[in-house]
Design a protein around this motif. Structure first.
Motif, PDB file in Angstrom:
ATOM      1  N   ALA A  54     -62.563 -20.167 -32.844  1.00 47.07           N
ATOM      2  CA  ALA A  54     -63.162 -18.737 -33.116  1.00 47.07           C
ATOM      3  C   ALA A  54     -62.638 -17.524 -32.272  1.00 47.07           C
ATOM      4  CB  ALA A  54     -64.489 -18.969 -33.230  1.00 47.07           C
ATOM      5  N   ALA A  55     -62.329 -17.685 -30.970  1.00 50.51           N
ATOM      6  CA  ALA A  55     -62.177 -16.519 -30.280  1.00 50.51           C
ATOM      7  C   ALA A  55     -60.631 -15.993 -30.672  1.00 50.51           C
ATOM      8  CB  ALA A  55     -61.994 -16.988 -28.656  1.00 50.51           C
ATOM      9  N   ALA A  56     -59.784 -16.935 -30.998  1.00 54.99           N
ATOM     10  CA  ALA A  56     -58.169 -16.481 -31.376  1.00 54.99           C
ATOM     11  C   ALA A  56     -58.579 -15.671 -32.763  1.00 54.99           C
ATOM     12  CB  ALA A  56     -57.515 -17.809 -31.425  1.00 54.99           C
ATOM     13  N   ILE A  57     -59.314 -16.446 -33.733  1.00 54.09           N
ATOM     14  CA  ILE A  57     -59.411 -15.750 -34.951  1.00 54.09           C
ATOM     15  C   ILE A  57     -60.141 -14.233 -34.867  1.00 54.09           C
ATOM     16  CG2 ILE A  57     -60.622 -15.903 -37.125  1.00 54.09           C
ATOM     17  CD1 ILE A  57     -60.159 -18.969 -36.903  1.00 54.09           C
ATOM     18  N   GLU A  58     -61.178 -14.193 -33.693  1.00 54.79           N
ATOM     19  CA  GLU A  58     -61.784 -12.953 -33.586  1.00 54.79           C
ATOM     20  C   GLU A  58     -60.659 -12.025 -33.119  1.00 54.79           C
ATOM     21  OE1 GLU A  58     -65.812 -11.447 -31.494  1.00 54.79           O
ATOM     22  OE2 GLU A  58     -64.638 -12.758 -30.327  1.00 54.79           O
ATOM     23  N   ALA A  59     -59.865 -12.450 -32.001  1.00 50.64           N
ATOM     24  CA  ALA A  59     -58.917 -11.303 -31.560  1.00 50.64           C
ATOM     25  C   ALA A  59     -58.145 -10.784 -32.771  1.00 50.64           C
ATOM     26  CB  ALA A  59     -58.050 -12.250 -30.667  1.00 50.64           C
ATOM     27  N   VAL A  60     -57.587 -11.543 -33.722  1.00 52.21           N
ATOM     28  CA  VAL A  60     -56.966 -10.975 -34.923  1.00 52.21           C
ATOM     29  C   VAL A  60     -57.787 -10.042 -35.692  1.00 52.21           C
ATOM     30  CG1 VAL A  60     -55.653 -11.762 -36.720  1.00 52.21           C
ATOM     31  CG2 VAL A  60     -55.397 -12.757 -34.725  1.00 52.21           C
ATOM     32  N   LEU A  61     -58.957 -10.496 -36.083  1.00 51.05           N
ATOM     33  CA  LEU A  61     -59.575  -9.797 -36.993  1.00 51.05           C
ATOM     34  C   LEU A  61     -60.642  -8.735 -36.452  1.00 51.05           C
ATOM     35  CD1 LEU A  61     -61.274 -12.623 -39.249  1.00 51.05           C
ATOM     36  CD2 LEU A  61     -59.357 -11.060 -39.981  1.00 51.05           C
ATOM     37  N   ALA A  62     -60.810  -8.422 -35.139  1.00 50.84           N
ATOM     38  CA  ALA A  62     -61.790  -7.432 -34.684  1.00 50.84           C
ATOM     39  C   ALA A  62     -60.991  -5.896 -35.013  1.00 50.84           C
ATOM     40  CB  ALA A  62     -62.130  -7.705 -33.237  1.00 50.84           C
ATOM     41  N   PRO A  63     -59.661  -5.985 -34.776  1.00 51.01           N
ATOM     42  CA  PRO A  63     -59.094  -4.572 -35.251  1.00 51.01           C
ATOM     43  C   PRO A  63     -58.916  -4.229 -36.581  1.00 51.01           C
ATOM     44  CG  PRO A  63     -57.937  -5.958 -33.462  1.00 51.01           C
ATOM     45  CD  PRO A  63     -58.779  -6.897 -34.301  1.00 51.01           C
ATOM     46  N   GLU A  64     -59.333  -5.006 -37.542  1.00 49.36           N
ATOM     47  CA  GLU A  64     -59.190  -5.122 -38.982  1.00 49.36           C
ATOM     48  C   GLU A  64     -60.255  -5.149 -39.522  1.00 49.36           C
ATOM     49  OE1 GLU A  64     -56.255  -4.698 -40.173  1.00 49.36           O
ATOM     50  OE2 GLU A  64     -55.118  -5.173 -38.232  1.00 49.36           O
ATOM     51  N   PRO A  65     -61.429  -3.776 -39.460  1.00 49.03           N
ATOM     52  CA  PRO A  65     -62.335  -3.973 -40.057  1.00 49.03           C
ATOM     53  C   PRO A  65     -62.505  -3.900 -41.677  1.00 49.03           C
ATOM     54  CG  PRO A  65     -61.636  -1.672 -39.318  1.00 49.03           C
ATOM     55  CD  PRO A  65     -61.020  -2.358 -38.807  1.00 49.03           C
ATOM     56  N   ALA A  66     -61.574  -3.676 -42.235  1.00 46.18           N
ATOM     57  CA  ALA A  66     -61.307  -3.798 -43.766  1.00 46.18           C
ATOM     58  C   ALA A  66     -61.280  -5.449 -44.015  1.00 46.18           C
ATOM     59  CB  ALA A  66     -60.144  -3.092 -44.348  1.00 46.18           C
TER      60      ALA A  66
ATOM     61  N   GLY B 261     -68.932 -15.519 -33.865  1.00 45.29           N
ATOM     62  CA  GLY B 261     -69.993 -16.115 -34.489  1.00 45.29           C
ATOM     63  C   GLY B 261     -70.058 -16.383 -35.817  1.00 45.29           C
ATOM     64  N   ALA B 262     -69.442 -15.541 -36.817  1.00 51.10           N
ATOM     65  CA  ALA B 262     -69.309 -15.700 -38.141  1.00 51.10           C
ATOM     66  C   ALA B 262     -68.202 -17.127 -38.431  1.00 51.10           C
ATOM     67  CB  ALA B 262     -68.643 -14.494 -39.048  1.00 51.10           C
ATOM     68  N   VAL B 263     -67.335 -17.124 -37.844  1.00 47.41           N
ATOM     69  CA  VAL B 263     -66.201 -18.014 -37.912  1.00 47.41           C
ATOM     70  C   VAL B 263     -66.880 -19.644 -37.328  1.00 47.41           C
ATOM     71  CG1 VAL B 263     -64.068 -18.970 -37.074  1.00 47.41           C
ATOM     72  CG2 VAL B 263     -64.305 -16.621 -37.426  1.00 47.41           C
ATOM     73  N   MET B 264     -67.708 -19.677 -36.520  1.00 44.76           N
ATOM     74  CA  MET B 264     -68.462 -20.558 -36.042  1.00 44.76           C
ATOM     75  C   MET B 264     -69.432 -21.336 -36.895  1.00 44.76           C
ATOM     76  SD  MET B 264     -68.578 -20.045 -31.741  1.00 44.76           S
ATOM     77  CE  MET B 264     -69.488 -21.629 -31.437  1.00 44.76           C
ATOM     78  N   ARG B 265     -69.822 -20.176 -37.493  1.00 48.82           N
ATOM     79  CA  ARG B 265     -70.988 -20.481 -38.804  1.00 48.82           C
ATOM     80  C   ARG B 265     -70.260 -21.103 -39.887  1.00 48.82           C
ATOM     81  NH1 ARG B 265     -73.507 -16.108 -38.375  1.00 48.82           N
ATOM     82  NH2 ARG B 265     -75.114 -17.007 -37.120  1.00 48.82           N
ATOM     83  N   LEU B 266     -69.148 -20.368 -40.224  1.00 51.88           N
ATOM     84  CA  LEU B 266     -68.626 -20.679 -41.454  1.00 51.88           C
ATOM     85  C   LEU B 266     -67.572 -21.813 -41.259  1.00 51.88           C
ATOM     86  CD1 LEU B 266     -67.405 -17.356 -42.657  1.00 51.88           C
ATOM     87  CD2 LEU B 266     -68.948 -18.925 -43.723  1.00 51.88           C
ATOM     88  N   GLY B 267     -67.104 -22.328 -40.350  1.00 54.10           N
ATOM     89  CA  GLY B 267     -66.156 -23.358 -40.013  1.00 54.10           C
ATOM     90  C   GLY B 267     -64.684 -22.841 -40.599  1.00 54.10           C
TER      91      GLY B 267
ATOM     92  N   LEU C  39     -67.901 -10.655 -42.555  1.00 57.25           N
ATOM     93  CA  LEU C  39     -69.283 -11.000 -41.846  1.00 57.25           C
ATOM     94  C   LEU C  39     -70.189 -10.904 -42.915  1.00 57.25           C
ATOM     95  CD1 LEU C  39     -68.696  -8.447 -38.826  1.00 57.25           C
ATOM     96  CD2 LEU C  39     -68.800 -11.197 -38.683  1.00 57.25           C
ATOM     97  N   SER C  40     -70.077  -9.881 -44.027  1.00 55.54           N
ATOM     98  CA  SER C  40     -71.026  -9.998 -45.015  1.00 55.54           C
ATOM     99  C   SER C  40     -71.160 -11.318 -45.934  1.00 55.54           C
ATOM    100  CB  SER C  40     -70.824  -8.787 -46.006  1.00 55.54           C
ATOM    101  OG  SER C  40     -70.749  -7.636 -45.188  1.00 55.54           O
ATOM    102  N   ILE C  41     -69.854 -11.812 -45.913  1.00 54.12           N
ATOM    103  CA  ILE C  41     -69.932 -13.126 -46.749  1.00 54.12           C
ATOM    104  C   ILE C  41     -70.654 -14.245 -45.689  1.00 54.12           C
ATOM    105  CG2 ILE C  41     -68.199 -14.859 -47.707  1.00 54.12           C
ATOM    106  CD1 ILE C  41     -66.306 -12.643 -48.406  1.00 54.12           C
ATOM    107  N   ALA C  42     -70.343 -14.385 -44.475  1.00 56.43           N
ATOM    108  CA  ALA C  42     -70.544 -15.117 -43.571  1.00 56.43           C
ATOM    109  C   ALA C  42     -72.205 -15.294 -43.658  1.00 56.43           C
ATOM    110  CB  ALA C  42     -70.524 -14.648 -42.130  1.00 56.43           C
TER     111      ALA C  42
END
Length: 271
Positions: free
Chosen positions: A65-77, A105-111, A83-86
């Motif tokens: 999840a941390a690696a995915i967060e690092a990619v997505l955090a700078p991409e609000p679009a 947290g969203a990635v961990m919740r979703l899988g 996050l809304s879908i999660a």
């Protein structure tokens, strides 16, 4: 000389232009299909780079999840809608995940699988939001895609043949139509009012209907999606010609019919 009305003014210019666009549109759609299917690099670019990186992470053995967060955090679009879908009932969420710091947290919740599915839904919705002049038709395609995704998931569960790709099989089986319409709209190929009829017919509709499966298969391959998703996009109409496809295409075909009914759209396949 150009035709004139009763007052002597030149008339019919605009109608002539419209007829010209309408008459050439099917041929230009076929040409656009050849261009799209022959340019995998361009189709790959239709998937945002951050989304491509996340898809690779979701399919890897060491994704976290941390690696995915690092990619997505700078991409609000991408991160905002994800996050809304999660937190939506679509993926069983209920907790409040409301700011970009909670991507992990969203990635961990979703899988990983559901993160992939949700992200591709965000990408498809983004394409649907960029169809100049034909926003209502693109919205119909978006709603139909979501209905098909849910239908495919439920059919898989009901038949006890569900896989990790059922949702995507439904969601993306008509991605070729969406991409084809978007590009055709951008290039001025579509005549005004082309999709005003809820049950359209004619050469233009037939061109899009006939070509969208090729484009869909090409898009899914270019995006590096699983073979089942590619197969569903490319062959879900094969039953019309009497060919019996494998499970992914059959699942997409069944989900497609359900989606047409659920979204109140009319189709000759819906009966």
């Amino acid at each position: 000389m150009p035709p004139r009305d009763e007052s002597g003014r030149v008339s019919g210019g605009r109608a002539t232009a419209s007829i010209s666009v309408a008459q050439t549109a099917p041929i230009r759609v076929h040409h656009l299909t050849e261009v799209l299917c022959g340019d995998e690099a361009a189709l790959r670019r239709s998937l945002p780079e951050a989304a491509l990186r996340v898809l690779r992470l979701c399919g890897g053995r060491s994704a976290d999840a941390a690696a995915i967060e690092a990619v997505l955090a700078p991409e609000p679009a991408l991160a905002g809608p994800l996050l809304s879908i999660a937190t939506s009932t679509l993926f069983g969420g209920h907790a409040d995940v409301s700011d970009l710091r909670d991507v992990r947290g969203a990635v961990m919740r979703l899988g990983l699988e559901s993160t992939r599915d949700a992200l591709l839904m965000v990408v498809a919705n983004g394409i649907a939001s960029r169809v100049p002049g034909f926003e209502a038709h693109a919205e119909r395609l978006r709603r139909r895609a979501l209905a098909a995704a849910l239908a495919a998931r439920l059919i898989g569960r009901a038949l006890h043949v569900e896989s990790s790709h059922d949702f995507l099989v439904g969601l993306l089986h008509d991605i070729g139509e969406l991409v084809l319409v978007q590009r055709a709209a951008e290039e001025g190929i579509l005549p005004a009012g082309a999709f005003d009829d809820p049950a359209p017919s004619g050469a233009l509709t037939e061109a899009i209907e006939g070509d969208h499966t090729r484009v869909g298969g090409a898009v899914c391959r270019a995006w590096g999606l699983p073979p089942a998703v590619v197969e569903a996009a490319e062959f879900h109409h094969d039953r019309r010609s009497g060919r019996r496809g494998r499970l992914p295409s059959q699942l997409a075909a069944a989900a497609d019919v359900i989606a047409w009914h659920v979204t109140s759209a009319k189709t000759h396949d819906a009966t």
